[in-house]
Write a protein that holds these residues in place. Structure first.
Motif, short mmCIF file in Angstrom:
data_model
loop_
_atom_site.label_atom_id
_atom_site.label_comp_id
_atom_site.label_asym_id
_atom_site.label_seq_id
_atom_site.Cartn_x
_atom_site.Cartn_y
_atom_site.Cartn_z
N ALA A 34 -16.40 18.36 -27.14
CA ALA A 34 -16.97 18.78 -27.93
C ALA A 34 -18.07 20.07 -27.49
O ALA A 34 -17.51 20.74 -29.41
CB ALA A 34 -17.93 18.09 -28.02
N LEU A 35 -17.69 20.74 -26.71
CA LEU A 35 -18.20 22.10 -26.93
C LEU A 35 -16.88 23.19 -27.47
O LEU A 35 -17.10 23.91 -28.17
CB LEU A 35 -18.28 22.93 -25.50
N LEU A 42 -16.59 28.57 -34.74
CA LEU A 42 -17.35 29.23 -34.46
C LEU A 42 -17.04 30.29 -34.51
O LEU A 42 -16.93 31.50 -34.91
CB LEU A 42 -18.24 29.09 -32.86
N GLU A 43 -15.82 30.45 -33.66
CA GLU A 43 -14.81 31.85 -34.35
C GLU A 43 -14.31 31.03 -35.71
O GLU A 43 -14.46 32.67 -35.89
CB GLU A 43 -13.56 31.23 -33.15
N LEU A 44 -14.01 30.75 -35.79
CA LEU A 44 -13.42 30.59 -37.03
C LEU A 44 -14.42 31.56 -38.64
O LEU A 44 -14.62 31.84 -39.37
CB LEU A 44 -13.01 29.26 -37.96
N GLN A 64 -23.87 33.15 -30.63
CA GLN A 64 -24.38 31.42 -30.51
C GLN A 64 -22.66 31.03 -30.00
O GLN A 64 -22.77 29.98 -28.80
CB GLN A 64 -24.45 30.85 -31.94
N LEU A 65 -21.85 31.39 -30.31
CA LEU A 65 -20.35 31.47 -29.36
C LEU A 65 -20.90 31.74 -27.90
O LEU A 65 -19.64 31.06 -27.19
CB LEU A 65 -19.70 31.94 -29.78
N THR A 75 -20.72 22.54 -17.86
CA THR A 75 -19.55 21.25 -17.43
C THR A 75 -18.69 21.80 -16.52
O THR A 75 -18.51 20.77 -15.37
CB THR A 75 -19.09 21.48 -18.90
N TYR A 76 -17.44 22.66 -16.41
CA TYR A 76 -16.47 22.71 -15.02
C TYR A 76 -17.27 22.71 -13.83
O TYR A 76 -17.30 21.97 -12.79
CB TYR A 76 -16.02 23.84 -15.23
#
Length: 214
Positions: A34-35, A42-44, A64-65, A75-76
């Motif tokens: 999801a992230l 966000l990049e777009l 935010q990015l 998460t990793y």
């Protein structure tokens, strides 16, 4: 059972913990996916705002990015930790199994040692060795006796074979001579002739004196 109060054994706890860890790992993977999806969005948006020249919006979205990417990296790290915990539980489970096996082996050895009397065992081994030596000596004596009997028999048979062989050879020689000798009807004197031709002792002495032999 290692936990009688809650009536749950250690293997059951390990299974339950592994099940929870697998569930946590799947949840983390879903969150990361999801992230990553939000990251692309966000990049777009940032590219879109940059094309329109909206610098303030670009800065907000960029912050935010950055936060989103940090969360994704976390998460990793958490996923790695969960994997490590799962491995540890497997190792603990294996160790507990080995400990259980060692405990069972120790109890078996204790039971055997209780029933085994070292003095009796030593005495049994000594008696076995003693009787075994007796048996070997008896067997050796019997074998020697049998060897003597069969050796004597063999020597007798061998001697008889040699005698028979010699007699056969003599028989063959005599037969050869007898084949050349005249038959009784032709050459052999009769009983009366043989008796008349017998030389007396006096005649033998006379002939010896004539030859100069006293």
């Amino acid at each position: 059972k290692l936990f009688p109060a809650i009536n749950i054994s250690f293997p059951d706890i390990i299974k339950e913990q592994n099940r929870e860890l697998r569930g946590t790992q799947r949840a983390i993977t879903r969150d990361r996916a999801a992230l990553e999806k939000q990251e692309k969005q966000l990049e777009l948006e940032i590219k879109k705002m940059a094309k329109t020249g909206n610098k303030e919006a670009c800065k907000v979205l960029a912050k935010q990015l950055v936060q989103l990417r940090k969360q994704k990296n976390r998460t990793y790290a958490v996923s790695s930790k969960v994997t490590s915990m799962s491995t540890q539980t497997k190792v603990m489970n294996s160790q507990m199994k080995m400990a259980g096996a060692m405990s069972t082996t120790a109890k078996t050895m204790q039971a055997v040692n209780k029933k085994m009397d070292p003095q009796k065992t030593l005495q049994t081994m000594q008696n076995f060795q003693k009787e075994n030596m007796k048996m070997e000596m008896t067997e050796e004596m019997i074998n020697d006796t049998l060897d003597d009997i069969f050796d004597a028999s063999d020597e007798e048979e061998e001697s008889q074979d040699i005698v028979n062989q010699v007699l056969d050879e003599i028989g063959i020689e005599i037969s050869g001579k007898m084949a050349k000798a005249p038959s009784a009807a032709r050459g052999l004197p009769s009983a009366s002739t043989s008796k008349a031709a017998t030389i007396s002792d006096e005649e033998i002495e006379r002939q010896l004196k004539a030859l100069g032999v006293d």
